[in-house]
Write a protein that holds these residues in place. Structure first.
Motif, PDB file in Angstrom:
ATOM      1  N   GLU A 183     -18.753  75.602 -28.796  1.00 45.90           N
ATOM      2  CA  GLU A 183     -17.645  76.443 -28.339  1.00 45.90           C
ATOM      3  C   GLU A 183     -16.514  76.421 -29.343  1.00 45.90           C
ATOM      4  N   GLY A 192     -13.550  71.513 -25.742  1.00 44.05           N
ATOM      5  CA  GLY A 192     -14.759  72.260 -25.430  1.00 44.05           C
ATOM      6  C   GLY A 192     -15.954  71.595 -26.054  1.00 44.05           C
ATOM      7  N   LYS A 229     -15.762  79.757 -31.196  1.00 44.19           N
ATOM      8  CA  LYS A 229     -14.595  80.444 -30.643  1.00 44.19           C
ATOM      9  C   LYS A 229     -13.356  79.569 -30.723  1.00 44.19           C
TER      10      LYS A 229
END
Lengths: 315, 353
Positions: free
Chosen positions: B220, B216, B224
């Motif tokens: 990101e 990602g 997360k």
């Protein structure tokens, strides 16, 4: 106070003469060099000087020689056997060195690849180097024997020959025979040393060249050869010097025969000096080798001078 | 420039599998960083991309072409090695022009392209020097110059900055990123340094033990993380992990070590009583009266911020403050994690809850 202090000071000065000497870098340096210098003088300088001196005398075994200047060299210059030995030595050195280099480089490149049983193969390559020269020379003597030669035997059994080859009886056969024996013996040195050199070349250089688009041949030509050149210079200097001064192989296999066809300068020198008893003449032949050897060393010295890319430092 | 597709690639050395089916799509012009601890297979994957290692199974394609059986020199890629792999017997200009020379380019063409690359990398005054006469950073730039002279489809970088000192590393990082912005060549960059990954990448691929843990954009991954490994790997100082249980009775809370209560914004359905790992980044602590009780162990000011090591429920955590609190070892403070940015991971699988 001053009266008492003075003798004490003098005493300190006197007792410190030795200890001061041992603290002096120059004195200590000289002391440490004495053993090395003694060894060099005793085992290098003295024999060399004696050899020079003998070459200028007419010393015979058991007799005291007279100084005769360059008379030995003058007579040698008219001696066809001497000139034949010079030719033989050059022939022997040139051919044996070139072939030793070619085979040695080939073996080194081969052994540097990923191969099964690599360490065993490296050990096998070293074998000729491990066997005492005289022993391998005797083996070659049998291989070249006019009646029992295994080469002749095999070729005759295979139907390729009808007569035994006279390896050591014919001048040119004999010359090539001893060259081959020398090659067999000298290849391991070249191969193993070049292999050591090859292993210092970083594999990532080959990978980079590979990505840059180099073929195998181009990798050899643009990476291996230039990177190996300093080692090649060292190896070839040693190889040439050792071949030029070879004695054992020739003396064991042919003793210089047939009709002096394989006499090298070293064997001729031994024959004239020890077997023939003319120490002075033998020494002169040995001395005649020196210009050739110096030339070889100078050649490699200039060849060995580190190229610009090897020199350290910035700017 | 080209896209690169890595599809279910496996690699075994003998019976030992080091890559267990890796798939990474790389878009045209993207700067992708493969990051992971040593031994995770990232360099092996890069070398497979370069063609220096065989592919055991799966496919790698560059553009539309599957390159599994294409020779390295025909893949139209350039690689910068960790040790630079400059040819020591060639000058800077010869090093940079070598690939063109092998392709029988004319000397005018070679000169032109070497000169242009040297200008981009500020190497013009060094073209006649040998690698030995260069500093580490200059050698690094020559290695990059050698790559850009060829104008390849893909650039590969194998830990190119790990031999440089810290300051130079930061400078070169910027330089490489700038170069990419200028040339827009698809780039695959391998590093073990997550800061390099965060600062340079368009897309980060976190690898661990031969698999891709997560891919990602840098943020990101930071905001997360899909699992505890990525959470711990990305970010410095690393995320704090506290083991405990989720409690839902009215409000969701997390019961940490020794009964410490930690706030949660919400709990996933059916997670009441489940053993879990509570993850909080050091900068997400604040000093608040309703925080968890903590005893300060060590205070490390760096100037711009202060790192505080403290014990919460007997476990050591690290908190970073931009403000200059006056802390001393032994002080009792109340640390409160920001519940909107804490992470919960399943204790058994390490997956994000």
């Amino acid at each position: 106070m001053a009266v008492i202090a003075e003798p004490v000071a003098a005493q300190v000065k006197r007792s410190s003469l030795w200890s001061r000497a041992f603290e002096s870098r120059n004195f200590l340096g000289a002391m440490f060099m004495v053993p090395a210098i003694a060894i060099l003088i005793l085992f290098l300088a003295y024999p060399l000087a004696l050899g020079f001196w003998l070459g200028m005398t007419d010393t015979k075994i058991g007799g005291v020689g007279r100084f005769i200047g360059f008379q030995n060299f003058v007579s040698l210059s008219k001696d066809s056997v001497f000139w034949l030995s010079v030719f033989n030595t050059l022939f022997y050195t040139v051919f044996a060195s070139i072939v030793k280099f070619a085979i040695g480089l080939y073996l080194a490149l081969l052994l540097n690849e990923r191969l099964p049983f690599k360490s065993m193969m490296r050990a096998i390559v070293l074998l000729p180097f491990v066997v005492p020269t005289v022993l391998s020379a005797i083996a070659f003597w049998w291989i070249y024997d006019s009646q029992f030669s295994i080469i002749s035997w095999v070729l005759i059994k295979a139907g390729l020959l009808t007569n035994y080859i006279d390896f050591l009886g014919d001048p040119w056969n004999a010359r090539w025979s001893v060259v081959i024996a020398n090659i067999w013996r000298g290849v391991p040195f070249v191969a193993i040393t070049l292999l050591a050199g090859l292993q210092t070349i970083s594999p990532s250089l080959y990978e980079a060249a590979n990505l840059d688009g180099a073929t195998n041949m181009q990798r050899f030509r643009h990476i291996t050869l230039p990177m190996l050149s300093p080692i090649i210079a060292v190896v070839m200097t040693f190889s040439v010097l050792m071949t030029f001064t070879d004695f054992q192989l020739i003396y064991t296999i042919t003793r210089g025969g047939p009709i002096n066809a394989t006499h090298l300068m070293a064997t001729l020198s031994f024959q004239r000096a020890i077997t023939g008893g003319n120490l002075g003449e033998g020494a002169a032949i040995s001395n005649a080798m020196i210009p050739f050897l110096v030339a070889a060393i100078l050649l490699s010295f200039f060849g060995l001078q580190r190229s610009r890319w090897q020199q350290g430092g910035r700017d | 420039m080209s896209s690169v597709q890595i599809r279910d690639v496996r690699k075994s050395f003998g019976n030992f599998e080091v890559l267990h089916g890796v798939s990474i799509p790389i878009e045209d012009g993207q700067f992708v960083v493969l990051v992971g601890p040593s031994g995770c297979g990232k360099s092996t994957l890069l070398r497979m991309l370069a063609g220096l290692e065989n592919i055991t199974s799966g496919t790698i394609s560059i553009g539309d072409r599957v390159v599994n059986n294409v020779q390295p020199k025909e893949r139209d890629i350039a690689m910068v090695f960790q040790n630079y792999a400059l040819y020591p017997h060639m000058t800077v200009a010869e090093n940079m022009g070598f690939s063109l020379k092998l392709r029988n380019a004319g000397s005018d063409e070679i000169n032109k392209r070497v000169k242009r690359a040297a200008e981009i990398l500020a190497l013009s005054p060094l073209l006649d020097r040998y690698p030995r006469q260069l500093s580490g950073g200059q050698r690094q730039r020559v290695a990059m110059g050698r790559a850009i002279v060829r104008d390849p489809q893909v650039f590969l970088f194998d830990e190119p900055l790990s031999n440089l000192d810290a300051k130079l590393r930061v400078a070169m990082r910027t330089e490489i990123k700038e170069l990419h912005q200028r040339l827009k060549t698809t780039t695959v960059y391998v590093t073990h340094d997550q800061i390099e990954a965060m600062t340079m990448a368009d897309k980060i691929v976190v690898m661990h033990d031969g698999i891709v843990e997560q891919m990602g954009t840098p943020l990101e991954l930071y905001d997360k993380p899909e699992n505890q490994f990525v959470a711990g790997f990305i970010g410095s100082p690393a995320m704090n992990f506290l083991k405990g249980h989720v409690r839902v009775n009215g409000v969701a809370t997390f019961e940490g070590p020794n009964g410490v209560k930690l706030p949660l914004k919400s709990a996933p359905a059916g997670s009441d009583g489940r053993p879990a790992v509570y993850g909080v980044r050091p900068e997400h602590f604040t000093i608040a009266d309703d925080g968890a009780e903590a005893e300060i162990v060590v205070v490390e000011p760096t100037g711009s911020e202060t790192q505080v090591f403290a014990k919460v429920g007997g476990e050591q955590v690290v908190a970073v403050f931009r403000e200059r609190h006056q802390f001393n070892p032994g002080d009792k403070v109340r640390l409160k994690p920001d519940p909107s940015v804490v992470h919960l991971f399943d204790e058994a699988t390490g997956k994000r809850m």
